[in-house]
Design an enzyme around this catalytic site. Structure first.
Site, mmCIF file in Angstrom:
data_model
loop_
_atom_site.group_PDB
_atom_site.id
_atom_site.type_symbol
_atom_site.label_atom_id
_atom_site.label_comp_id
_atom_site.label_asym_id
_atom_site.label_seq_id
_atom_site.Cartn_x
_atom_site.Cartn_y
_atom_site.Cartn_z
ATOM 1 N N ARG A 39 57.537 87.132 40.607
ATOM 2 C CA ARG A 39 56.646 87.610 39.541
ATOM 3 C C ARG A 39 55.223 87.845 40.056
ATOM 4 O O ARG A 39 54.537 88.741 39.577
ATOM 5 C CB ARG A 39 56.629 86.618 38.384
ATOM 6 C CG ARG A 39 57.889 86.723 37.554
ATOM 7 C CD ARG A 39 57.945 85.705 36.453
ATOM 8 N NE ARG A 39 58.964 86.061 35.477
ATOM 9 C CZ ARG A 39 59.435 85.237 34.552
ATOM 10 N NH1 ARG A 39 58.960 84.009 34.464
ATOM 11 N NH2 ARG A 39 60.352 85.637 33.706
ATOM 12 N N LYS A 207 74.051 78.966 28.652
ATOM 13 C CA LYS A 207 74.266 78.825 27.211
ATOM 14 C C LYS A 207 74.745 80.093 26.504
ATOM 15 O O LYS A 207 74.122 81.134 26.595
ATOM 16 C CB LYS A 207 72.967 78.348 26.554
ATOM 17 C CG LYS A 207 72.672 76.889 26.855
ATOM 18 C CD LYS A 207 71.231 76.586 26.581
ATOM 19 C CE LYS A 207 71.030 75.659 25.406
ATOM 20 N NZ LYS A 207 69.596 75.667 25.030
ATOM 21 N N GLY A 368 65.472 85.201 34.804
ATOM 22 C CA GLY A 368 64.692 84.471 35.799
ATOM 23 C C GLY A 368 65.567 83.792 36.851
ATOM 24 O O GLY A 368 65.320 83.914 38.054
ATOM 25 N N GLY A 392 63.815 86.476 28.974
ATOM 26 C CA GLY A 392 63.864 86.570 27.513
ATOM 27 C C GLY A 392 63.466 87.937 26.990
ATOM 28 O O GLY A 392 64.078 88.445 26.045
HETATM 29 P P1 ADP Z 1 68.962 83.533 33.600
HETATM 30 O O1 ADP Z 1 67.660 82.775 33.772
HETATM 31 O O2 ADP Z 1 69.264 84.396 34.798
HETATM 32 O O3 ADP Z 1 69.003 84.268 32.303
HETATM 33 P P2 ADP Z 1 70.294 81.227 32.540
HETATM 34 O O4 ADP Z 1 68.987 80.551 32.361
HETATM 35 O O5 ADP Z 1 71.021 81.661 31.343
HETATM 36 O O6 ADP Z 1 70.142 82.463 33.552
HETATM 37 O O7 ADP Z 1 71.297 80.263 33.302
HETATM 38 C C1 ADP Z 1 71.027 79.770 34.573
HETATM 39 C C2 ADP Z 1 71.602 78.411 34.755
HETATM 40 O O8 ADP Z 1 72.974 78.373 34.403
HETATM 41 C C3 ADP Z 1 71.528 77.957 36.196
HETATM 42 O O9 ADP Z 1 70.605 76.902 36.298
HETATM 43 C C4 ADP Z 1 72.956 77.510 36.512
HETATM 44 O O10 ADP Z 1 73.009 76.299 37.225
HETATM 45 C C5 ADP Z 1 73.549 77.332 35.134
HETATM 46 N N1 ADP Z 1 75.021 77.412 35.151
HETATM 47 C C6 ADP Z 1 75.788 78.440 35.575
HETATM 48 N N2 ADP Z 1 77.095 78.101 35.505
HETATM 49 C C7 ADP Z 1 77.157 76.851 35.030
HETATM 50 C C8 ADP Z 1 78.225 75.946 34.747
HETATM 51 N N3 ADP Z 1 79.498 76.286 34.961
HETATM 52 N N4 ADP Z 1 77.911 74.716 34.262
HETATM 53 C C9 ADP Z 1 76.629 74.372 34.066
HETATM 54 N N5 ADP Z 1 75.585 75.173 34.308
HETATM 55 C C10 ADP Z 1 75.837 76.399 34.789
HETATM 56 MG MG MG Z 2 66.987 80.910 32.911
#
Ligand code: ADP
Ligand code: MG
Length: 412
Positions: A39, A207, A368, A392
């Protein structure tokens, strides 16, 4: 009405004027040192362009979530240090955001210099729900820029926030859209309005609640939607009724129509949904946990039975996803396929990232953690079509929501 751009501002002339820029410098810090600096690097071009044109450049930004009061843990000092390492232009730093020290530093600023104000969220008015309070902080920020001042919003990662330095400030100074914001919006427009087909959306992360609205919004637009990451378990349990052991689950969503109706929605739009066929199940949530690959329909059949938890997609799923990505002309990917922070569970994320780099189509990485993951895994940023700085903000755009920071600039 279309927003005025940075080029419009440069054409008006900025020499000797103070230009307040809202940047997104919200980077991960560990022990006071900047981690992934994506960033910061994405923000520097606009600041340097303005400085080169002779503007006095004031930068306002937030870092983390301090509770509306100064907190050294969230100081932008390490960010200023990193900016100085990355930029040819010296970046000065103010000790506060709008009070005496910031005023003195702003007054002392010479044309061609950059001054980074302290974390704007140290002031409770920044995120206040009270319009008056936010407007007052915006006024204080505008005062720093003075009567010939201008405002440039280049903080794409913050445009979904109705905050003083993002939204209200645009009513206080002539406001312009920064190049980074413009570039991000261009990519998002392509994704929603005119993607080349086949168009594949890859969603992962932890999530379902973060992503379900995006999934629903993109199903009608995409040809295929690939699902990975921790989201898989809530969906597999809710939709297929599979056992998931101790894997991540959002219990309140198991009976939610947005989840249970997903396949029906996809069918109505003739959109293919790809679930993983195998998962890496671990004995516990740890980098050195014992793990094994199991089919999605029998995740509790391994050594650790129902005590196991899924931390990555399996190799068969990775190959399936990579093949789908390979035949796509447009790919949008948001959310890691597994817990990529631990080497043992990074393979699925790595496979998807590699598939994007090998795809001849237009590939976009949003989120992110996803952006940090591709850099942490050693991929060259130039191998992707676009790596978004906004998590977001991109998701809210793709959900079809209005972005206050964009609306305030008068952009259509
Ligand atoms: P982004 O920031 O790219 O939008 P998110 O914040 O939604 O992504 O998710 C990222 C997190 O999801 C990472 O910290 C990763 O460890 C977690 N994650 C991915 N797969 C799993 C899993 N099977 N169980 C728990 N956490 C997970
Ligand atoms: Mg994230």
């Amino acid at each position: 009405m279309t927003a005025s751009t940075l080029d419009d501002l440069l054409a008006e002339g900025v020499s000797g004027r103070t230009v307040l820029v809202r940047s997104d410098l919200n980077v991960p810090l560990s022990q006071g040192v900047v981690g992934d600096d994506g960033r910061i690097r994405a923000s520097l071009p606009v600041l340097e362009k303005l400085a080169a044109a002779g503007a006095k450049v004031l930068v306002t930004a937030h870092l983390g979530r301090p509770k509306g009061e100064p907190n050294p843990e969230f100081s932008l000092a390490p960010v200023a240090a990193r900016m100085n390492e990355l930029s040819r232009v010296t970046v000065k730093r103010a000790e506060d955001l709008v009070a005496a020290a910031a005023q003195a530093s702003a007054e002392a600023l010479e044309p061609g210099e950059i001054l980074l104000l302290e974390n704007v969220r140290f002031d409770p008015r920044e995120t206040s729900k009270d319009d008056e309070a936010r407007s007052e902080l915006a006024g204080d920020l505008a005062d720093l820029a003075g009567t010939s001042g201008a405002f440039v919003n280049d903080a794409f990662g913050a445009v979904h926030r109705k905050h003083a330095s993002v939204f209200d400030i645009a009513a206080k100074l002539p406001a312009y859209q920064g190049d980074l914001v413009a570039a991000e919006l261009e990519v998002l427009k392509t994704l929603t309005q005119s993607p080349e087909r086949p168009y594949t959306v890859v969603l992962g992360g932890s999530k379902v609640s973060d992503k379900i609205a995006v999934i629903e919004n993109l199903i009608p637009k995409a040809d295929s939607v690939i699902i990975g990451g921790g989201m898989v378990f809530t969906l597999a349990k809710a939709i297929m009724g599979y056992g998931i052991g101790k894997s991540l689950v959002e219990t309140d969503l198991l009976t939610d129509e947005s989840v249970t109706g997903l396949l029906e929605l996809a069918k109505r739009h003739s959109t293919k949904i790809l679930f993983p066929t195998d998962m890496v199940m671990a004995s516990r949530f740890a980098a050195d946990a014992e793990h094994e690959v199991l089919p999605l329909e029998s995740l509790e059949s391994g050594t650790h039975g129902a005590e196991a938890l899924g931390l990555d997609i399996g190799p068969e799923s990775a190959a399936l996803f990579a093949a789908e990505i390979a035949r796509s002309k447009t790919v949008f990917w948001n959310g890691p396929m597994g817990v990529f922070e631990m080497e043992a569970f990074a393979k699925g994320t790595e496979a998807v990232a590699r598939a994007l780099t090998e795809s001849p189509g237009f590939t976009v990485v949003g989120g992110g953690d996803s952006a940090a993951a591709v850099r942490a895994l050693g991929f060259d940023e130039s191998e992707f079509g676009h790596i978004s700085t906004g998590g977001g903000a991109s998701l809210e755009y793709l959900e079809g929501k209005n972005l206050p920071g964009i609306d305030a600039l008068g952009a259509a």
